[in-house]
Design a protein around this motif. Structure first.
Motif, PDB file in Angstrom:
ATOM      1  N   VAL A 158      50.205 -14.404 -20.530  1.00 24.08           N
ATOM      2  CA  VAL A 158      49.962 -15.252 -21.689  1.00 24.08           C
ATOM      3  C   VAL A 158      51.096 -15.087 -22.703  1.00 24.08           C
ATOM      4  O   VAL A 158      51.569 -13.977 -22.959  1.00 24.08           O
ATOM      5  CB  VAL A 158      48.602 -14.898 -22.334  1.00 24.08           C
ATOM      6  CG1 VAL A 158      48.412 -15.610 -23.662  1.00 24.08           C
ATOM      7  CG2 VAL A 158      47.465 -15.251 -21.382  1.00 24.08           C
ATOM      8  N   SER A 159      51.516 -16.179 -23.286  1.00 29.57           N
ATOM      9  CA  SER A 159      52.595 -16.161 -24.276  1.00 29.57           C
ATOM     10  C   SER A 159      52.243 -15.294 -25.475  1.00 29.57           C
ATOM     11  O   SER A 159      51.096 -15.254 -25.924  1.00 29.57           O
ATOM     12  CB  SER A 159      52.872 -17.594 -24.758  1.00 29.57           C
ATOM     13  OG  SER A 159      53.752 -17.584 -25.868  1.00 29.57           O
TER      14      SER A 159
ATOM     15  N   GLY B 263      54.418 -15.655 -28.188  1.00 28.27           N
ATOM     16  CA  GLY B 263      55.253 -16.294 -29.203  1.00 28.27           C
ATOM     17  C   GLY B 263      56.685 -15.820 -29.177  1.00 28.27           C
ATOM     18  O   GLY B 263      57.359 -15.823 -28.142  1.00 28.27           O
TER      19      GLY B 263
ATOM     20  N   ASP C  95      58.276 -13.559 -26.471  1.00 26.50           N
ATOM     21  CA  ASP C  95      58.457 -14.023 -25.089  1.00 26.50           C
ATOM     22  C   ASP C  95      59.902 -13.834 -24.630  1.00 26.50           C
ATOM     23  O   ASP C  95      60.161 -13.655 -23.445  1.00 26.50           O
ATOM     24  CB  ASP C  95      58.082 -15.500 -24.961  1.00 26.50           C
ATOM     25  CG  ASP C  95      56.586 -15.743 -25.006  1.00 26.50           C
ATOM     26  OD1 ASP C  95      55.815 -14.768 -24.884  1.00 26.50           O
ATOM     27  OD2 ASP C  95      56.183 -16.912 -25.194  1.00 26.50           O
TER      28      ASP C  95
ATOM     29  N   ILE D 114      52.439 -18.633 -19.727  1.00 22.74           N
ATOM     30  CA  ILE D 114      51.601 -19.786 -20.066  1.00 22.74           C
ATOM     31  C   ILE D 114      51.141 -19.675 -21.515  1.00 22.74           C
ATOM     32  O   ILE D 114      51.143 -18.593 -22.103  1.00 22.74           O
ATOM     33  CB  ILE D 114      50.378 -19.894 -19.136  1.00 22.74           C
ATOM     34  CG1 ILE D 114      49.423 -18.705 -19.356  1.00 22.74           C
ATOM     35  CG2 ILE D 114      50.808 -19.991 -17.678  1.00 22.74           C
ATOM     36  CD1 ILE D 114      48.100 -18.861 -18.644  1.00 22.74           C
ATOM     37  N   GLN D 115      50.754 -20.780 -22.094  1.00 21.13           N
ATOM     38  CA  GLN D 115      50.276 -20.777 -23.470  1.00 21.13           C
ATOM     39  C   GLN D 115      48.876 -20.165 -23.545  1.00 21.13           C
ATOM     40  O   GLN D 115      48.058 -20.325 -22.638  1.00 21.13           O
ATOM     41  CB  GLN D 115      50.261 -22.191 -24.041  1.00 21.13           C
ATOM     42  CG  GLN D 115      51.645 -22.768 -24.248  1.00 21.13           C
ATOM     43  CD  GLN D 115      52.521 -21.875 -25.117  1.00 21.13           C
ATOM     44  OE1 GLN D 115      52.155 -21.534 -26.238  1.00 21.13           O
ATOM     45  NE2 GLN D 115      53.680 -21.501 -24.602  1.00 21.13           N
ATOM     46  N   GLU D 116      48.611 -19.490 -24.640  1.00 16.61           N
ATOM     47  CA  GLU D 116      47.323 -18.832 -24.829  1.00 16.61           C
ATOM     48  C   GLU D 116      46.244 -19.844 -25.197  1.00 16.61           C
ATOM     49  O   GLU D 116      46.486 -20.757 -25.978  1.00 16.61           O
ATOM     50  CB  GLU D 116      47.445 -17.786 -25.938  1.00 16.61           C
ATOM     51  CG  GLU D 116      46.216 -16.932 -26.130  1.00 16.61           C
ATOM     52  CD  GLU D 116      46.435 -15.823 -27.157  1.00 16.61           C
ATOM     53  OE1 GLU D 116      45.543 -14.989 -27.283  1.00 16.61           O
ATOM     54  OE2 GLU D 116      47.489 -15.833 -27.807  1.00 16.61           O
TER      55      GLU D 116
ATOM     56  N   ASP E 143      43.306 -21.546 -27.200  1.00 13.45           N
ATOM     57  CA  ASP E 143      43.101 -21.558 -28.652  1.00 13.45           C
ATOM     58  C   ASP E 143      42.117 -20.490 -29.109  1.00 13.45           C
ATOM     59  O   ASP E 143      42.290 -19.883 -30.162  1.00 13.45           O
ATOM     60  CB  ASP E 143      42.597 -22.929 -29.107  1.00 13.45           C
ATOM     61  CG  ASP E 143      43.692 -23.978 -29.034  1.00 13.45           C
ATOM     62  OD1 ASP E 143      44.875 -23.595 -28.989  1.00 13.45           O
ATOM     63  OD2 ASP E 143      43.360 -25.174 -29.005  1.00 13.45           O
TER      64      ASP E 143
ATOM     65  N   LYS F 212      43.891 -17.195 -29.509  1.00 16.85           N
ATOM     66  CA  LYS F 212      45.225 -17.246 -30.120  1.00 16.85           C
ATOM     67  C   LYS F 212      45.305 -16.244 -31.263  1.00 16.85           C
ATOM     68  O   LYS F 212      44.303 -15.934 -31.888  1.00 16.85           O
ATOM     69  CB  LYS F 212      45.540 -18.646 -30.627  1.00 16.85           C
ATOM     70  CG  LYS F 212      46.986 -19.032 -30.413  1.00 16.85           C
ATOM     71  CD  LYS F 212      47.165 -20.517 -30.497  1.00 16.85           C
ATOM     72  CE  LYS F 212      47.924 -21.012 -29.296  1.00 16.85           C
ATOM     73  NZ  LYS F 212      48.109 -22.432 -29.303  1.00 16.85           N
TER      74      LYS F 212
ATOM     75  N   ALA G 285      41.852 -20.808 -19.199  1.00 16.49           N
ATOM     76  CA  ALA G 285      43.270 -20.899 -18.848  1.00 16.49           C
ATOM     77  C   ALA G 285      43.442 -20.978 -17.331  1.00 16.49           C
ATOM     78  O   ALA G 285      44.338 -21.663 -16.833  1.00 16.49           O
ATOM     79  CB  ALA G 285      44.035 -19.700 -19.401  1.00 16.49           C
TER      80      ALA G 285
ATOM     81  N   TYR H 121      45.575 -24.060 -15.840  1.00 19.71           N
ATOM     82  CA  TYR H 121      46.844 -23.835 -15.144  1.00 19.71           C
ATOM     83  C   TYR H 121      46.671 -23.680 -13.638  1.00 19.71           C
ATOM     84  O   TYR H 121      47.608 -23.320 -12.936  1.00 19.71           O
ATOM     85  CB  TYR H 121      47.541 -22.597 -15.728  1.00 19.71           C
ATOM     86  CG  TYR H 121      48.016 -22.813 -17.141  1.00 19.71           C
ATOM     87  CD1 TYR H 121      49.212 -23.457 -17.406  1.00 19.71           C
ATOM     88  CD2 TYR H 121      47.243 -22.398 -18.224  1.00 19.71           C
ATOM     89  CE1 TYR H 121      49.649 -23.666 -18.698  1.00 19.71           C
ATOM     90  CE2 TYR H 121      47.676 -22.607 -19.530  1.00 19.71           C
ATOM     91  CZ  TYR H 121      48.875 -23.238 -19.766  1.00 19.71           C
ATOM     92  OH  TYR H 121      49.294 -23.457 -21.050  1.00 19.71           O
TER      93      TYR H 121
ATOM     94  N   TYR I  82      59.229 -17.551 -37.811  1.00 20.41           N
ATOM     95  CA  TYR I  82      58.042 -17.674 -36.959  1.00 20.41           C
ATOM     96  C   TYR I  82      56.833 -17.018 -37.591  1.00 20.41           C
ATOM     97  O   TYR I  82      55.711 -17.540 -37.537  1.00 20.41           O
ATOM     98  CB  TYR I  82      58.338 -17.052 -35.589  1.00 20.41           C
ATOM     99  CG  TYR I  82      57.116 -16.778 -34.751  1.00 20.41           C
ATOM    100  CD1 TYR I  82      56.526 -17.783 -33.999  1.00 20.41           C
ATOM    101  CD2 TYR I  82      56.557 -15.494 -34.701  1.00 20.41           C
ATOM    102  CE1 TYR I  82      55.401 -17.532 -33.226  1.00 20.41           C
ATOM    103  CE2 TYR I  82      55.443 -15.231 -33.930  1.00 20.41           C
ATOM    104  CZ  TYR I  82      54.868 -16.245 -33.194  1.00 20.41           C
ATOM    105  OH  TYR I  82      53.756 -15.983 -32.427  1.00 20.41           O
TER     106      TYR I  82
END
Length: 307
Positions: free
Chosen positions: A49-50, A52, A55, A69-71, A73, A76, A111, A115, A175
């Motif tokens: 999982v990303s 941010g 990475d 992959i994106q986390e 929501d 998050k 997820a 994915y 960020y």
């Protein structure tokens, strides 16, 4: 029907870290280290999982070993907010960690479907000071140093390697403002660190480094070559793990970061585990200048260590 072999399976590795994985300390020991030393990293096509901004270090160390992959929501910002809500509800109940893991597993199952992944593996993390173990940290350290050996060798470091390294907390990356968090010099600072640098370099080979946004290879090189590292309490001191046994860390610590129990001894305990000597310099508050007496105290330590 043909059943997938283990190597064909797609696996999502999720370290159950103790704090925000987007914070360098928790990222290194609570996210990257569990992934690197996990035997499941070779269990198939692996995704993580990303986290941010960090990475970039995952790519630096693991290259094409993992897919990011994106986390979802619901988890998050690293799931600590979710964990904290559960903690308030269940208090010190033994059910609390079970509830946290169950909810996170459920969230990450979303997820898997998104994915098209086959399997979720939740990993134990090591960012709790009571879980430090030299042997497994050494396995992690050796893997990373081997992976980054060429990059470290190619760095343009000072020809005359410093004996004393000062770590300056820089301005945070944009960020962190975007995700509503403070970092770097916003949290803590030493306004007159340049004065300390000028004072020390008259007698010792001393360099000052700002590690914000630096590649991990650079951070390893800075800490590995130093006899003494002087830094304010902060995530950069996670890099203690790269230092040579017998070297020294001087940690400048404000009152709210003085450990009251062993579970709060983040860097002093990490130093002991890695055979690094550690000393505190106590700062008046998180943005206080070092006094003349404190600078003299640091100089006296260096006379014993280097001269």
């Amino acid at each position: 029907m043909h059943e997938k072999s283990q190597i064909d399976r797609s696996v999502l590795l999720f370290p159950m870290n103790d704090g925000r994985a987007g914070h360098f300390y928790h990222y290194m020991l609570g996210y990257l280290m569990p992934i690197v030393i996990s035997p499941h990293r070779h269990a198939g096509r692996v995704s993580v999982v990303s986290v941010g901004l960090l990475d970039r270090i995952t790519h630096e160390v693991l290259a094409d070993d993992v897919n990011i992959i994106q986390e979802p929501d619901i988890t998050k910002t690293g799931y600590p907010n979710l964990r904290n809500r559960i903690s308030k509800f269940f208090g010190n109940s033994a059910f609390r960690p079970f509830a946290t893991r169950t909810i996170v597993k459920w969230a990450l199952s979303l997820a898997l479907r998104t994915y098209k992944l086959d399997r979720l593996l939740v990993l134990d993390s090591f960012d709790d000071p009571l879980l430090y173990q030299r042997d497994r940290i050494s396995v992690f350290r050796d893997f990373v140093e081997k992976r980054l050996a060429g990059k470290i060798k190619a760095l343009k470091m000072p020809k005359d390697k410093p004996d004393v390294v000062l770590i300056e907390r820089g301005q945070p990356h944009g960020y962190y403002a975007e995700v509503g968090r403070t970092s770097g010099g916003q949290r803590r600072s030493i306004p007159n660190i340049d004065s300390l640098h000028e004072r020390l370099k008259t007698h010792h080979k001393t360099e000052i480094f700002n590690l914000e946004d630096q590649d991990l290879a650079m951070q390893i090189a800075v800490f590995r070559d130093a006899k003494v590292v002087i830094a304010q309490h902060g995530a950069a001191l996670t890099n203690i793990i790269w230092m040579r046994p017998g070297s020294l860390v001087i940690e400048i610590v404000p009152p709210d970061k003085v450990p009251e129990k062993s579970g709060q001894e983040f860097f002093s305990r990490l130093a002991r585990e890695m055979n690094i000597r550690h000393q505190y310099i106590f700062q008046e508050h998180e943005h206080a200048e070092l006094t003349q007496s404190q600078m003299h105290q640091i100089e006296a330590v260096l006379v014993q260590e280097i001269d």
